[in-house]
Design a protein around this motif. Sequence first.
Motif, PDB file in Angstrom:
ATOM      1  N   GLN A 171      -3.299   6.903   9.663  1.00 45.84           N
ATOM      2  CA  GLN A 171      -4.119   6.453   8.729  1.00 45.84           C
ATOM      3  C   GLN A 171      -3.275   6.886   7.030  1.00 45.84           C
ATOM      4  N   PHE A 172      -3.337   8.015   7.403  1.00 44.09           N
ATOM      5  CA  PHE A 172      -1.985   8.845   6.007  1.00 44.09           C
ATOM      6  C   PHE A 172      -0.781   8.308   6.548  1.00 44.09           C
TER       7      PHE A 172
ATOM      8  N   HIS B 259      -6.263   7.396  -1.083  1.00 46.54           N
ATOM      9  CA  HIS B 259      -7.021   7.159   0.064  1.00 46.54           C
ATOM     10  C   HIS B 259      -6.396   7.532   1.045  1.00 46.54           C
ATOM     11  N   ILE B 260      -5.777   8.780   1.247  1.00 50.97           N
ATOM     12  CA  ILE B 260      -5.449   9.614   2.470  1.00 50.97           C
ATOM     13  C   ILE B 260      -6.718   9.816   2.969  1.00 50.97           C
ATOM     14  N   GLN B 261      -7.397   9.942   3.922  1.00 51.91           N
ATOM     15  CA  GLN B 261      -8.057  10.452   4.284  1.00 51.91           C
ATOM     16  C   GLN B 261      -8.095  11.687   4.360  1.00 51.91           C
TER      17      GLN B 261
ATOM     18  N   ASN C 255       2.822   2.685   4.623  1.00 53.49           N
ATOM     19  CA  ASN C 255       2.148   1.310   4.842  1.00 53.49           C
ATOM     20  C   ASN C 255       3.429   0.595   5.232  1.00 53.49           C
TER      21      ASN C 255
ATOM     22  N   CYS D 197     -12.192   9.739   1.435  1.00 48.76           N
ATOM     23  CA  CYS D 197     -10.318   9.572   0.759  1.00 48.76           C
ATOM     24  C   CYS D 197      -9.902  11.127  -0.106  1.00 48.76           C
TER      25      CYS D 197
ATOM     26  N   ALA E 270     -14.793   3.130   2.262  1.00 48.83           N
ATOM     27  CA  ALA E 270     -14.488   5.004   2.984  1.00 48.83           C
ATOM     28  C   ALA E 270     -14.962   5.852   2.313  1.00 48.83           C
TER      29      ALA E 270
ATOM     30  N   ALA F 169      -8.804   2.711   5.223  1.00 50.57           N
ATOM     31  CA  ALA F 169      -9.956   2.276   4.069  1.00 50.57           C
ATOM     32  C   ALA F 169      -9.483   1.304   3.517  1.00 50.57           C
TER      33      ALA F 169
ATOM     34  N   PHE G  79       0.997  -1.497  -0.367  1.00 51.44           N
ATOM     35  CA  PHE G  79       0.480   0.136   0.000  1.00 51.44           C
ATOM     36  C   PHE G  79       1.056   1.263   0.081  1.00 51.44           C
TER      37      PHE G  79
ATOM     38  N   VAL H 207      -0.611   4.408   3.896  1.00 50.80           N
ATOM     39  CA  VAL H 207      -1.678   4.404   3.085  1.00 50.80           C
ATOM     40  C   VAL H 207       0.003   5.448   1.664  1.00 50.80           C
TER      41      VAL H 207
ATOM     42  N   GLU I  56      -0.241   4.510  -2.535  1.00 51.54           N
ATOM     43  CA  GLU I  56      -1.795   4.745  -2.103  1.00 51.54           C
ATOM     44  C   GLU I  56      -2.024   5.906  -1.915  1.00 51.54           C
ATOM     45  N   ILE I  57      -1.560   6.942  -1.911  1.00 51.46           N
ATOM     46  CA  ILE I  57      -1.829   8.469  -1.823  1.00 51.46           C
ATOM     47  C   ILE I  57      -3.916   9.319  -1.651  1.00 51.46           C
TER      48      ILE I  57
ATOM     49  N   CYS J 108     -13.418   2.643  -2.448  1.00 49.29           N
ATOM     50  CA  CYS J 108     -13.394   1.079  -1.370  1.00 49.29           C
ATOM     51  C   CYS J 108     -13.763   1.409  -0.562  1.00 49.29           C
TER      52      CYS J 108
END
Lengths: 288, 288
Positions: B221-222, A149-151, B228, A167, A164, B258, A143, B225, A146-147, A162
């Motif tokens: 979380q940031f 999917h940063i919240q 990782n 994102c 969530a 995510a 992962f 992704v 996989e930016i 995804c």
Amino acid sequence: MRVIGIDIGGTSVKFGLFDDKTLLDKLELPTTKDLTEVIKKGINTLSPLSELSGIGVTVPAPTKDNYMFHAANLPWSNMNVKEHLSKELGFDNIEVLNDANAAALGEYHFGGVFDSAVMVTLGTGVGGGIIVDGKVLEGHGGFGGEIGHIQLDDKYNFECGCTATGCAETVASATGLKNLYKNYSQKELEAKEIFDLAKTGDEVAVKVTHLYAAYIAKFCQFLSVIVNPEIFIIGGGVSKAGEYLLDLIKEEFVRINAFKSLDNQEFKLAELGNDAGMYGAYYLIKNK
Amino acid sequence: MRVIGIDIGGTSVKFGLFDDKTLLDKLELPTTKDLTEVIKKGINTLSPLSELSGIGVTVPAPTKDNYMFHAANLPWSNMNVKEHLSKELGFDNIEVLNDANAAALGEYHFGGVFDSAVMVTLGTGVGGGIIVDGKVLEGHGGFGGEIGHIQLDDKYNFECGCTATGCAETVASATGLKNLYKNYSQKELEAKEIFDLAKTGDEVAVKVTHLYAAYIAKFCQFLSVIVNPEIFIIGGGVSKAGEYLLDLIKEEFVRINAFKSLDNQEFKLAELGNDAGMYGAYYLIKNK
């Protein structure tokens, strides 16, 4: 040295034949259920296997050490692609990488000399790739980078593919731009149309493109104090908005940036377009 | 092999003498204006230079390839510390690293076998360090792992020491916890007191510690992704709240995460306390 770089997508597979410096020839075939056959056919059309020193492959799924995890739109999932192809082709020097990471690697090597780079791909989704000292940051479970999917957002709460909400992809992709524009105008326009409107000075489009660039600047700020890359490379369909978008991102980045010495952070537009993954697959072998 | 690990802080300098496995002896001296003399004195007290194979040094400033950038509370700034000390000591094998990154390196090697780790230090500020395949991610300009300055909050807008507002540090450090508690209770308590109250079920303290853990989970979380990592290591003074805090962070991480396969993300408490930087300085040499 001759290398084939293969970029496998859900719709088509791109093949590029390279010598130790340049792209000599390329080819695109539709993705079918028998993906192994498509790959054999593409390679054979470009070059006899015996004349190749290596084959680089990208897949639209997280990868780790040549293993690919779940792919949504492909007959292949959860398999060691290197082992599979080595056996099928009778050929050893194969390397496999996630497509967004490979695109980052392609732009990184093609675009200049950098110690590190983060590529941000603004398309239907948001992809990313992180390169440090020439190495891709794949992450423990694939992962890394996989930016998308940063919240990033807790204001609009648009839904992400995804599962969530909030994102980066929901506000910073082409889809995100459309989401934001619809939210303020009740109208549905394509990303290009929104940028074209903004360039004419349309009030809502200007507001929305600024807001959009602010979201991109925000996750670039995160990355600047996590990875601290020498350069951000902005690619994907939305990046066709060009310097207009780049200037908005830079302006917003400087506004929120924590460290004065990061005010000169370099940003550039990607150069390879849809060939970036194919080039990345090539560099996987070339710079092994 | 004998190595001295030196952790330079604004108030004191810690020295640890190690063989190839363990800490043999340690010493702490006050930081004075003549820092070079303090370092010479500390080394000489622990071991003759001739018996050392290397010296690792941490500094409270961003670093890049043994060069240290601006330090707020130190007589040294903007200098190549390795070159300076090599000349002063007549000794070559010296390595220099930012203190938070060194602490991460210390915990990474001491705590088990991981392919990658992110250390999060929750103290007066928020520090961080990112280790991938045993290597510290220093970043292009030394800002790698400066996770305390991620723009995390746009609700409370507390001011940060770096001049920006909304940095992770303003809501996720010990100071951040105090800021949040004061915001909801109008009372000023220390971080430990707030956690003790929460453990007794006090309504405001429970609410605030949950909110606090949610901010930490958010930047984890940031990182999950982007980098990782295999494991997050939570350290610093606030981490004395122990499993209570860790459970809150994990709960919140799973809620916002995510990717299903990241629900089992590992988190652990740091083990080395204030010695982490000193150990990191040692591993800089040991695993060179």
